[in-house]
Design a protein around this motif. Structure first.
Motif, PDB file in Angstrom:
ATOM      1  N   UNK A  41      39.153  43.336  31.152  1.00 36.66           N
ATOM      2  CA  UNK A  41      37.846  43.022  30.816  1.00 36.66           C
ATOM      3  C   UNK A  41      37.949  41.301  31.170  1.00 36.66           C
ATOM      4  N   UNK A  42      37.060  41.141  32.321  1.00 38.01           N
ATOM      5  CA  UNK A  42      36.908  39.862  32.785  1.00 38.01           C
ATOM      6  C   UNK A  42      35.632  39.127  32.308  1.00 38.01           C
ATOM      7  N   UNK A  43      35.900  37.915  31.685  1.00 39.15           N
ATOM      8  CA  UNK A  43      34.846  36.992  31.422  1.00 39.15           C
ATOM      9  C   UNK A  43      33.667  36.748  32.356  1.00 39.15           C
ATOM     10  N   UNK A  44      32.575  36.705  31.891  1.00 40.29           N
ATOM     11  CA  UNK A  44      31.567  36.196  33.007  1.00 40.29           C
ATOM     12  C   UNK A  44      32.002  35.055  33.889  1.00 40.29           C
ATOM     13  N   UNK A  45      32.339  34.044  33.111  1.00 40.34           N
ATOM     14  CA  UNK A  45      32.985  32.839  33.537  1.00 40.34           C
ATOM     15  C   UNK A  45      33.933  33.220  34.822  1.00 40.34           C
ATOM     16  N   UNK A  46      34.922  33.958  34.493  1.00 37.81           N
ATOM     17  CA  UNK A  46      35.932  34.155  35.446  1.00 37.81           C
ATOM     18  C   UNK A  46      35.197  34.983  36.642  1.00 37.81           C
ATOM     19  N   UNK A  47      34.230  35.968  36.245  1.00 37.96           N
ATOM     20  CA  UNK A  47      33.536  36.516  37.284  1.00 37.96           C
ATOM     21  C   UNK A  47      32.906  35.670  38.266  1.00 37.96           C
ATOM     22  N   UNK A  78      33.950  46.904  32.551  1.00 35.59           N
ATOM     23  CA  UNK A  78      35.428  46.814  32.517  1.00 35.59           C
ATOM     24  C   UNK A  78      35.946  47.729  33.741  1.00 35.59           C
ATOM     25  N   UNK A  79      37.268  47.281  33.928  1.00 33.69           N
ATOM     26  CA  UNK A  79      37.984  48.081  34.565  1.00 33.69           C
ATOM     27  C   UNK A  79      39.117  48.795  34.184  1.00 33.69           C
ATOM     28  N   UNK A 136      35.010  33.896  40.808  1.00 30.18           N
ATOM     29  CA  UNK A 136      35.924  34.724  41.880  1.00 30.18           C
ATOM     30  C   UNK A 136      34.950  34.829  42.963  1.00 30.18           C
ATOM     31  N   UNK A 137      33.631  34.434  42.937  1.00 28.61           N
ATOM     32  CA  UNK A 137      32.941  34.828  44.270  1.00 28.61           C
ATOM     33  C   UNK A 137      32.859  36.025  44.885  1.00 28.61           C
ATOM     34  N   UNK A 138      32.822  37.120  43.865  1.00 30.11           N
ATOM     35  CA  UNK A 138      32.421  38.424  44.175  1.00 30.11           C
ATOM     36  C   UNK A 138      34.044  39.237  44.271  1.00 30.11           C
ATOM     37  N   UNK A 139      35.038  38.462  43.762  1.00 36.07           N
ATOM     38  CA  UNK A 139      36.343  38.952  44.084  1.00 36.07           C
ATOM     39  C   UNK A 139      36.763  39.508  42.631  1.00 36.07           C
ATOM     40  N   UNK A 140      36.242  39.781  41.850  1.00 33.28           N
ATOM     41  CA  UNK A 140      36.571  40.215  40.480  1.00 33.28           C
ATOM     42  C   UNK A 140      36.956  41.623  40.335  1.00 33.28           C
TER      43      UNK A 140
END
Length: 85
Positions: free
Chosen positions: A38-44, A22-23, A47-51
């Motif tokens: 907290x970002x889900x794995x689906x969102x990560x 988490x950030x 985002x192509x490395x921009x999470x």
């Protein structure tokens, strides 16, 4: 003369990545986060490395809102200035 609206308590905030992935944003020198994202794995994955950038934007928006609400609260608690006629 100093305008007291411009003299605000300054707090240094830092954005960190927690061991959980988490950030978080916290006051510099403190351990406890003020805001956690907290970002889900689906969102990560989407985002192509921009999470990290998305998390930073969310945390900065949250800090801005907290600051604005704090300022409004401070201004509301001050007695009104006298009106001179």
């Amino acid at each position: 003369m100093v305008d007291d609206k411009k003299v605000l308590e300054q707090t240094v905030l830092e954005i960190i990545r927690l061991p959980s992935g988490e950030y978080a944003m916290r006051k510099a020198g403190e351990e406890e986060p003020l805001i956690t994202v907290s970002l889900s794995q689906r969102v990560k994955d989407g985002l192509n490395g921009q999470s990290e950038e998305l998390a930073r934007m969310i945390l900065v928006a949250g800090a801005k809102m907290m600051s604005e609400l704090s300022l409004e609260s401070t201004e509301a608690s001050r007695p009104p200035k006298p009106v001179i006629h």
